[in-house]
Scaffold this motif. Structure first.
Motif, PDB file in Angstrom:
ATOM      1  N   LYS A  65       0.821  -1.210   0.000  1.00  0.00           N
ATOM      2  CA  LYS A  65       0.000   0.000   0.000  1.00  0.00           C
ATOM      3  C   LYS A  65       0.858   1.265   0.000  1.00  0.00           C
ATOM      4  CE  LYS A  65      -3.861  -2.109   2.535  1.00  0.00           C
ATOM      5  NZ  LYS A  65      -4.659  -2.066   3.794  1.00  0.00           N
ATOM      6  N   TYR A  66       1.934   1.248   0.767  1.00  0.00           N
ATOM      7  CA  TYR A  66       2.767   2.437   0.913  1.00  0.00           C
ATOM      8  C   TYR A  66       4.002   2.381   0.029  1.00  0.00           C
ATOM      9  CZ  TYR A  66       0.653   4.958   4.870  1.00  0.00           C
ATOM     10  OH  TYR A  66      -0.149   5.717   5.666  1.00  0.00           O
ATOM     11  N   THR A  67       4.356   3.519  -0.529  1.00  0.00           N
ATOM     12  CA  THR A  67       5.629   3.646  -1.234  1.00  0.00           C
ATOM     13  C   THR A  67       6.748   3.721  -0.203  1.00  0.00           C
ATOM     14  OG1 THR A  67       5.592   6.059  -1.193  1.00  0.00           O
ATOM     15  CG2 THR A  67       4.515   4.958  -3.082  1.00  0.00           C
ATOM     16  N   ARG A  68       7.987   3.652  -0.680  1.00  0.00           N
ATOM     17  CA  ARG A  68       9.130   3.742   0.230  1.00  0.00           C
ATOM     18  C   ARG A  68       9.151   5.097   0.953  1.00  0.00           C
ATOM     19  NH1 ARG A  68      13.347   0.037   1.894  1.00  0.00           N
ATOM     20  NH2 ARG A  68      15.085   1.324   2.619  1.00  0.00           N
ATOM     21  N   ASN A 157      18.822   9.308   9.360  1.00  0.00           N
ATOM     22  CA  ASN A 157      19.398   9.783   8.105  1.00  0.00           C
ATOM     23  C   ASN A 157      18.901   8.965   6.914  1.00  0.00           C
ATOM     24  OD1 ASN A 157      20.959  11.802   9.331  1.00  0.00           O
ATOM     25  ND2 ASN A 157      22.623  10.368   9.759  1.00  0.00           N
ATOM     26  N   VAL A 158      18.712   9.661   5.799  1.00  0.00           N
ATOM     27  CA  VAL A 158      18.234   9.043   4.565  1.00  0.00           C
ATOM     28  C   VAL A 158      19.288   9.232   3.479  1.00  0.00           C
ATOM     29  CG1 VAL A 158      16.425   9.044   2.803  1.00  0.00           C
ATOM     30  CG2 VAL A 158      15.841   9.540   5.193  1.00  0.00           C
ATOM     31  N   VAL A 159      19.706   8.150   2.860  1.00  0.00           N
ATOM     32  CA  VAL A 159      20.676   8.212   1.767  1.00  0.00           C
ATOM     33  C   VAL A 159      19.945   8.364   0.441  1.00  0.00           C
ATOM     34  CG1 VAL A 159      22.296   6.825   0.415  1.00  0.00           C
ATOM     35  CG2 VAL A 159      22.583   7.008   2.886  1.00  0.00           C
ATOM     36  N   MET A 160      20.389   9.356  -0.327  1.00  0.00           N
ATOM     37  CA  MET A 160      19.814   9.621  -1.643  1.00  0.00           C
ATOM     38  C   MET A 160      20.886   9.468  -2.711  1.00  0.00           C
ATOM     39  SD  MET A 160      16.520  10.430  -1.628  1.00  0.00           S
ATOM     40  CE  MET A 160      16.225  11.540  -2.999  1.00  0.00           C
ATOM     41  N   GLY A 161      21.081   8.252  -3.184  1.00  0.00           N
ATOM     42  CA  GLY A 161      21.898   8.008  -4.356  1.00  0.00           C
ATOM     43  C   GLY A 161      23.390   8.204  -4.202  1.00  0.00           C
ATOM     44  N   LEU A 162      23.950   7.943  -3.043  1.00  0.00           N
ATOM     45  CA  LEU A 162      25.403   8.005  -2.926  1.00  0.00           C
ATOM     46  C   LEU A 162      26.022   6.856  -3.713  1.00  0.00           C
ATOM     47  CD1 LEU A 162      25.989   8.883   0.846  1.00  0.00           C
ATOM     48  CD2 LEU A 162      25.658  10.406  -1.111  1.00  0.00           C
ATOM     49  N   THR A 179      18.614   4.830   6.575  1.00  0.00           N
ATOM     50  CA  THR A 179      17.893   4.049   5.586  1.00  0.00           C
ATOM     51  C   THR A 179      18.242   4.595   4.211  1.00  0.00           C
ATOM     52  OG1 THR A 179      15.749   3.059   5.014  1.00  0.00           O
ATOM     53  CG2 THR A 179      15.784   5.442   5.409  1.00  0.00           C
ATOM     54  N   THR A 180      18.071   3.775   3.189  1.00  0.00           N
ATOM     55  CA  THR A 180      18.363   4.197   1.820  1.00  0.00           C
ATOM     56  C   THR A 180      17.062   4.362   1.056  1.00  0.00           C
ATOM     57  OG1 THR A 180      20.499   3.064   1.790  1.00  0.00           O
ATOM     58  CG2 THR A 180      19.506   3.579  -0.343  1.00  0.00           C
ATOM     59  N   LEU A 181      16.843   5.545   0.526  1.00  0.00           N
ATOM     60  CA  LEU A 181      15.663   5.781  -0.294  1.00  0.00           C
ATOM     61  C   LEU A 181      15.982   5.545  -1.767  1.00  0.00           C
ATOM     62  CD1 LEU A 181      12.717   6.649  -0.344  1.00  0.00           C
ATOM     63  CD2 LEU A 181      13.471   9.003  -0.630  1.00  0.00           C
TER      64      LEU A 181
END
Length: 209
Positions: A65-68, A157-162, A179-181
């Motif tokens: 139901k939920y996206t990341r 913290n959220v990782v965005m494309g490292l 967490t990694t988005l």
């Protein structure tokens, strides 16, 4: 020398269903009682227990139901986090701005750190000159990203494309849970599992011929 079989070689997955026989090479059956008890006790840690319980609740309530992004928000809210750090690649700064707006709209304080923060030349880190011809001479600085977010005491913290490896260093030095988005994959529009689906389909085709 033959390679030892492990979980990736198992087609039974009895550790998941617990209604079949374990294979001879099963890692679960090779665990000692001491190891099992040692790890089990780690879940008694207050933070570990909260993370485990809340993660299970979110999975159960919002499965398919939920996206990341929604899961990140729900997890942070239930964990009572207030300040969220975004460790972003400079190439995903626009996507990170959108994420920041969404998080702020949902009541979180956001602190972003881009990969080039406090940057220096790659050659200063020991990268040979011949290895900087295509991607530029300025070094990404994931350890500094972690340090900056540590200094402002982010809760999460959220990782965005490292990049691969840079993300590893960020995880290593971050004080807060991470967490990694977005997992970077420039070839597949940041959908790395697409390559695995392609490979699976390809091998299935070969087996059918």
């Amino acid at each position: 020398m033959s390679e030892k079989k492990t979980c990736v070689d198992c087609g039974i997955l009895n550790c998941h269903t617990r209604d079949k026989e374990y294979p001879d090479f099963c890692l679960t059956t090779s665990l000692t009682t001491d190891t099992i008890e040692k790890v089990r006790r780690l879940y008694e840690d207050e933070e570990n227990k909260r993370v485990s319980v809340i993660s299970a609740q979110i999975e159960n309530e919002f499965y398919l139901k939920y996206t990341r992004v929604e899961e990140v928000i729900e997890f942070a809210r239930r964990m009572k986090y207030k300040k969220i750090g975004i460790a972003t690649c400079v190439g995903l700064i626009e996507e990170s701005r959108i994420l920041a707006r969404i998080l702020r709209k949902n009541g979180f304080e956001v602190y972003g750190a881009v990969c080039k923060i406090g940057s220096f030349l790659k050659t200063e880190a020991g990268v040979p000159e011949e290895d900087i011809t295509r991607t530029g001479e300025v070094m990404c600085n994931p350890i500094m990203q972690a340090e900056v977010l540590n200094q402002v005491k982010t809760d999460f913290n959220v990782v965005m494309g490292l990049c691969v490896g840079h993300d590893s260093l960020f995880y290593k030095y971050s004080d807060a849970l991470v967490t990694t988005l977005v997992a970077k994959d420039r070839v597949l529009a940041h959908n790395p599992v697409g390559a695995l689906y392609q490979a699976k389909a390809y091998y299935k085709k070969l087996l059918e011929e």
